[in-house]
Scaffold this motif. Structure first.
Motif, PDB file in Angstrom:
ATOM      1  N   MET A   1       0.813  -1.195   0.000  1.00 33.75           N
ATOM      2  CA  MET A   1       0.000   0.000   0.000  1.00 33.75           C
ATOM      3  C   MET A   1       0.866   1.273   0.000  1.00 33.75           C
ATOM      4  N   SER A   2       1.994   1.218   0.718  1.00 30.11           N
ATOM      5  CA  SER A   2       2.841   2.400   0.761  1.00 30.11           C
ATOM      6  C   SER A   2       3.475   2.687  -0.600  1.00 30.11           C
ATOM      7  N   GLU A   3       3.697   1.629  -1.402  1.00 30.87           N
ATOM      8  CA  GLU A   3       4.248   1.850  -2.740  1.00 30.87           C
ATOM      9  C   GLU A   3       3.261   2.603  -3.623  1.00 30.87           C
ATOM     10  N   ILE A   4       1.975   2.340  -3.442  1.00 32.26           N
ATOM     11  CA  ILE A   4       0.950   3.029  -4.241  1.00 32.26           C
ATOM     12  C   ILE A   4       0.895   4.506  -3.845  1.00 32.26           C
ATOM     13  N   VAL A   5       0.914   4.765  -2.539  1.00 31.70           N
ATOM     14  CA  VAL A   5       0.884   6.153  -2.063  1.00 31.70           C
ATOM     15  C   VAL A   5       2.123   6.898  -2.542  1.00 31.70           C
ATOM     16  N   ALA A   6       3.282   6.258  -2.409  1.00 37.67           N
ATOM     17  CA  ALA A   6       4.526   6.896  -2.840  1.00 37.67           C
ATOM     18  C   ALA A   6       4.530   7.135  -4.341  1.00 37.67           C
ATOM     19  N   GLY A   7       4.054   6.160  -5.090  1.00 39.44           N
ATOM     20  CA  GLY A   7       3.984   6.337  -6.541  1.00 39.44           C
ATOM     21  C   GLY A   7       3.073   7.475  -6.933  1.00 39.44           C
ATOM     22  N   CYS A   8       1.923   7.586  -6.255  1.00 34.93           N
ATOM     23  CA  CYS A   8       0.995   8.682  -6.551  1.00 34.93           C
ATOM     24  C   CYS A   8       1.624  10.040  -6.208  1.00 34.93           C
ATOM     25  N   LEU A   9       2.320  10.116  -5.071  1.00 36.21           N
ATOM     26  CA  LEU A   9       2.966  11.379  -4.697  1.00 36.21           C
ATOM     27  C   LEU A   9       4.058  11.767  -5.686  1.00 36.21           C
ATOM     28  N   ILE A  10       4.847  10.793  -6.106  1.00 36.02           N
ATOM     29  CA  ILE A  10       5.934  11.097  -7.042  1.00 36.02           C
ATOM     30  C   ILE A  10       5.386  11.477  -8.411  1.00 36.02           C
ATOM     31  N   ILE A  11       4.361  10.772  -8.868  1.00 35.08           N
ATOM     32  CA  ILE A  11       3.754  11.113 -10.166  1.00 35.08           C
ATOM     33  C   ILE A  11       3.088  12.484 -10.100  1.00 35.08           C
ATOM     34  N   THR A  45       8.661  19.618  -5.644  1.00 34.14           N
ATOM     35  CA  THR A  45       9.768  19.071  -4.864  1.00 34.14           C
ATOM     36  C   THR A  45       9.269  18.476  -3.555  1.00 34.14           C
ATOM     37  N   GLY A  46       8.361  19.161  -2.896  1.00 32.08           N
ATOM     38  CA  GLY A  46       7.794  18.639  -1.653  1.00 32.08           C
ATOM     39  C   GLY A  46       7.056  17.334  -1.848  1.00 32.08           C
ATOM     40  N   LEU A  47       6.285  17.235  -2.926  1.00 29.99           N
ATOM     41  CA  LEU A  47       5.551  15.992  -3.186  1.00 29.99           C
ATOM     42  C   LEU A  47       6.487  14.842  -3.515  1.00 29.99           C
ATOM     43  N   ILE A  48       7.504  15.099  -4.309  1.00 36.61           N
ATOM     44  CA  ILE A  48       8.458  14.036  -4.658  1.00 36.61           C
ATOM     45  C   ILE A  48       9.226  13.586  -3.423  1.00 36.61           C
ATOM     46  N   LEU A  49       9.631  14.534  -2.589  1.00 40.74           N
ATOM     47  CA  LEU A  49      10.328  14.164  -1.364  1.00 40.74           C
ATOM     48  C   LEU A  49       9.417  13.428  -0.390  1.00 40.74           C
ATOM     49  N   ALA A  50       8.145  13.800  -0.336  1.00 38.42           N
ATOM     50  CA  ALA A  50       7.201  13.066   0.514  1.00 38.42           C
ATOM     51  C   ALA A  50       7.045  11.632   0.020  1.00 38.42           C
ATOM     52  N   GLY A  51       7.019  11.447  -1.297  1.00 38.95           N
ATOM     53  CA  GLY A  51       6.970  10.097  -1.843  1.00 38.95           C
ATOM     54  C   GLY A  51       8.206   9.294  -1.487  1.00 38.95           C
ATOM     55  N   CYS A  52       9.359   9.918  -1.509  1.00 41.57           N
ATOM     56  CA  CYS A  52      10.599   9.230  -1.111  1.00 41.57           C
ATOM     57  C   CYS A  52      10.569   8.870   0.364  1.00 41.57           C
ATOM     58  N   ALA A  53      10.021   9.764   1.195  1.00 39.47           N
ATOM     59  CA  ALA A  53       9.924   9.461   2.625  1.00 39.47           C
ATOM     60  C   ALA A  53       8.993   8.284   2.874  1.00 39.47           C
ATOM     61  N   VAL A  54       7.921   8.183   2.097  1.00 42.19           N
ATOM     62  CA  VAL A  54       6.997   7.059   2.250  1.00 42.19           C
ATOM     63  C   VAL A  54       7.658   5.759   1.813  1.00 42.19           C
ATOM     64  N   VAL A  55       8.448   5.802   0.747  1.00 43.63           N
ATOM     65  CA  VAL A  55       9.108   4.585   0.259  1.00 43.63           C
ATOM     66  C   VAL A  55      10.111   4.068   1.275  1.00 43.63           C
ATOM     67  N   PHE A  56      10.985   4.944   1.771  1.00 38.81           N
ATOM     68  CA  PHE A  56      12.052   4.484   2.648  1.00 38.81           C
ATOM     69  C   PHE A  56      11.583   4.305   4.089  1.00 38.81           C
ATOM     70  N   ALA A  57      10.719   5.172   4.572  1.00 41.85           N
ATOM     71  CA  ALA A  57      10.043   5.059   5.864  1.00 41.85           C
ATOM     72  C   ALA A  57      10.972   4.787   7.035  1.00 41.85           C
ATOM     73  N   SER A  58      12.190   5.271   6.985  1.00 44.15           N
ATOM     74  CA  SER A  58      13.071   5.167   8.146  1.00 44.15           C
ATOM     75  C   SER A  58      13.159   6.544   8.796  1.00 44.15           C
ATOM     76  N   PRO A  59      13.317   6.593  10.101  1.00 45.62           N
ATOM     77  CA  PRO A  59      13.286   7.895  10.780  1.00 45.62           C
ATOM     78  C   PRO A  59      14.348   8.879  10.293  1.00 45.62           C
ATOM     79  N   ASP A  60      15.541   8.402   9.979  1.00 46.54           N
ATOM     80  CA  ASP A  60      16.569   9.340   9.529  1.00 46.54           C
ATOM     81  C   ASP A  60      16.243   9.928   8.161  1.00 46.54           C
ATOM     82  N   ILE A  61      15.669   9.140   7.277  1.00 43.61           N
ATOM     83  CA  ILE A  61      15.260   9.661   5.961  1.00 43.61           C
ATOM     84  C   ILE A  61      14.110  10.643   6.118  1.00 43.61           C
TER      85      ILE A  61
END
Length: 119
Positions: A1-11, A45-61
């Motif tokens: 499910m997180s891949e779908i959200v991240a993909g939508c944010l990046i697109i 830029t904010g949306l693409i970075l939010a998508g990256c944060a959803v994909v990696f989902a680690s606190p440091d990222i």
């Protein structure tokens, strides 16, 4: 499910970046082009970075993404303000066709952007 959200944010971020690029090409004035590039650039830029944060989902990222987005939100308006001031102080001609009717805007833009020997 997180891949779908991240993909939508990046697109969605990519789509807004394309809209911003079209705004740079289509807008008639330096200040309006600057507005299109800074506002849409920040959003995309904010949306693409939010998508990256959803994909990696680690606190440091996520902390890095938040820091980058805050930095962009703080610096983009300041940079736009400085560009606008430099445009006005150097005397770059602004678009003078505010009184043109809506259906005649395209013709006025074409006339304004023709080479001097074609006029």
């Amino acid at each position: 499910m997180s891949e779908i959200v991240a993909g939508c944010l990046i697109i969605l971020g990519g789509a807004f970046a394309v809209i911003g690029a079209l705004g740079l090409l289509r807008m008639p004035d330096v200040l309006i082009r600057m507005h299109a590039s800074t506002k849409i650039g920040t959003l995309s830029t904010g949306l693409i970075l939010a998508g990256c944060a959803v994909v990696f989902a680690s606190p440091d990222i996520i902390i890095r993404v938040i820091a980058i987005v805050l930095f962009i939100l703080l610096t983009a308006p300041i940079g736009a303000h400085m560009m606008g001031r430099s445009v006005l102080s150097t005397g770059v001609p602004l678009w003078k066709n505010e009184d043109v009717a809506q259906d005649e805007v395209e013709e006025a833009l074409l006339q304004a952007h023709k080479a001097p020997e074609d006029r």
